[in-house]
Write an enzyme that holds these catalytic residues in place. Structure first.
Site: not given
Length: 451
Positions: A268, A335
């Site tokens: 994103c 992440k």
């Protein structure tokens, strides 16, 4: 509600499973027959905590089905969600060909709806530029005379916690023009809002589209800001942990997204910032703050490699200066709690180390196969975090998996040649590492060099 969810990527799968959990009847549509077959067996092609359980539960209940035939549920559908990809084009803009292709297919399929049927609510769930709702409306209108309305409903999901974000949203944003559209959308989302107490925002479609980009841009800006402050903290002898706690206590600022790290990645932020920059240029409004954020992030993604080079006194232009050195790398996903390696700092770190002649042994709890598919045998793949450390000259930490924080550091020390860690996620405290005899480099805090 009877709902079509078109596209079974990250957003589409999460939406389909969560809407089924709320009691709606969902038909997931995808052009990939192999993926549809896999999903119909209850197997998710992506790693997202909780998703497999919801797929299994609602395939069994009959609330969720998958097909390659977009026409299969169009006659009875109350809403059709477009959840296909909008990859970044060469000029930075979002590539809209998949969204517009689905719009045309929906228009053709709507011939199966009764002429007096209520308007089908077509929902842009993909991340799309401002003005997309109008483009989708125009494309559908070319193919049908049936009633419909295009709504913008951006997603605000965090990879690794997307199920919780969807089931308990802090807000739902809906860009629509009619009360009928709002009624349908509220019926879909009300169970989630009742659970979370989240806020409902009705606005025009362009505002909803811009909200998505603005939200991601603000979060990215905060990340790059705290990374810049952390880098300065090292130079002036400050501790970023103290700084972020104090500024985060200001109610105007808050503590979220103030953890220094090795730069943002994923599907994103990088793509959405480039798309927003492109929109700004097109309308004569250069987004200077965002341009600086992108550049700061590019620089930050090299932070661990710079620390390694400085520690080993590696100078530029020296051929294979790290030949004979082995590095263990914990973390490959951008992440924790995801297998997504898009724009992951770990890939840039691997490339830098390998180009300098080093051997790299990697571990991740979810992203190993994705990296293997991307770079093959450029690195070695370890079955466990400890196995990655065997005989390594240093351990590098790129992803904040909780299991790494809880690792037995004495066992790690025995596996490494030297007690040496370069920590891109600040998993440990310098004082504790110093007491245990480690050489320890983290972000925004004093470096610890063992004797």
């Amino acid at each position: 509600m009877q709902v079509l969810v078109i596209g079974s990527g990250y957003v589409g799968l999460v939406a389909a499973a969560c809407f089924a959990e709320a009691g709606h009847r969902i038909l997931g549509v995808d052009v990939d027959a192999a993926k549809v077959a896999t999903l119909s067996r209850g197997e998710s092609p992506i790693f997202e905590p909780g998703l497999d359980d919801l797929l299994t539960k609602h395939l069994a209940s009959g609330a969720l089905r998958f097909t390659t035939d977009l026409k299969a549920g169009i006659a009875e559908a109350d809403a059709a969600f477009i959840c296909v990809g909008t990859p970044q084009s060469e000029d930075g803009s979002a590539d809209m060909k998949y969204v517009l292709a689905v719009a045309g297919q929906l228009g053709d399929a709507m011939a199966l709806r009764a002429k007096d049927a209520k308007a089908l609510i077509v929902v842009d769930k993909s991340t799309v530029p401002v003005g997309t709702a109008a483009r989708v409306h125009a494309e559908i209108a070319v193919h049908t005379d049936r009633a419909f309305e295009v709504v913008s409903n951006p997603e605000f999901l965090r990879e690794g916690s997307a199920i919780g974000d969807f089931l308990e949203p802090d807000r739902v944003v809906v860009g629509c023009r009619s009360d009928h559209a709002e009624t349908i959308m509220k019926a879909l989302y009300q169970p989630f809002l009742d659970r979370s107490g989240g806020k409902w925002f009705r606005m025009d479609p362009p505002s909803a589209e811009l909200t998505k980009y603005a939200a991601n841009a603000m979060l990215a800006l905060r990340i790059s800001f705290i990374n810049e402050v952390a880098n300065l903290a090292e130079d002036v002898g400050a501790d970023i942990d103290h700084v972020k706690a104090a500024i985060g206590a200001d109610h105007r600022i808050g503590p979220a997204f103030l953890n220094p790290g090795p730069g943002f990645g994923g599907s994103c932020f990088p793509k959405d910032l480039q798309a927003l920059l492109k929109v700004g240029r097109e309308h004569g409004h250069p987004m200077m703050t965002l341009a600086t954020t992108v550049e700061a992030n590019r620089h930050q993604k090299q932070v661990l490699l710079r620390k390694v080079r400085e520690h080993f006194r590696i100078k530029a232009g020296v051929p294979s200066p790290m030949k004979g050195l082995r590095f263990a790398l914990w973390g490959l996903a951008f992440k924790a709690n995801t297998d997504d390696i898009r724009e992951s700092m770990a890939l840039e770190l691997i490339e830098g180390l390998v180009n300098l002649g080093a051997e790299v042994v990697v571990h991740d709890f979810a992203a190993m196969e994705a990296v293997r598919a991307r770079i093959g045998d450029k690195v070695r793949y370890a079955e466990s975090p400890l196995a990655a450390c065997e005989g390594a000259d240093a351990l590098l930490i790129a992803t904040e998996w909780a299991q790494y924080r809880e690792a037995d550091l004495e066992a790690v020390a025995k596996a490494l040649k030297v007690r040496r860690i370069f920590d891109g996620r600040n998993l440990f405290r310098p004082e504790a590492m110093e007491a245990q005899g480690w050489t320890y480099h983290s972000l925004g805090r004093r470096a610890v060099e063992s004797a």
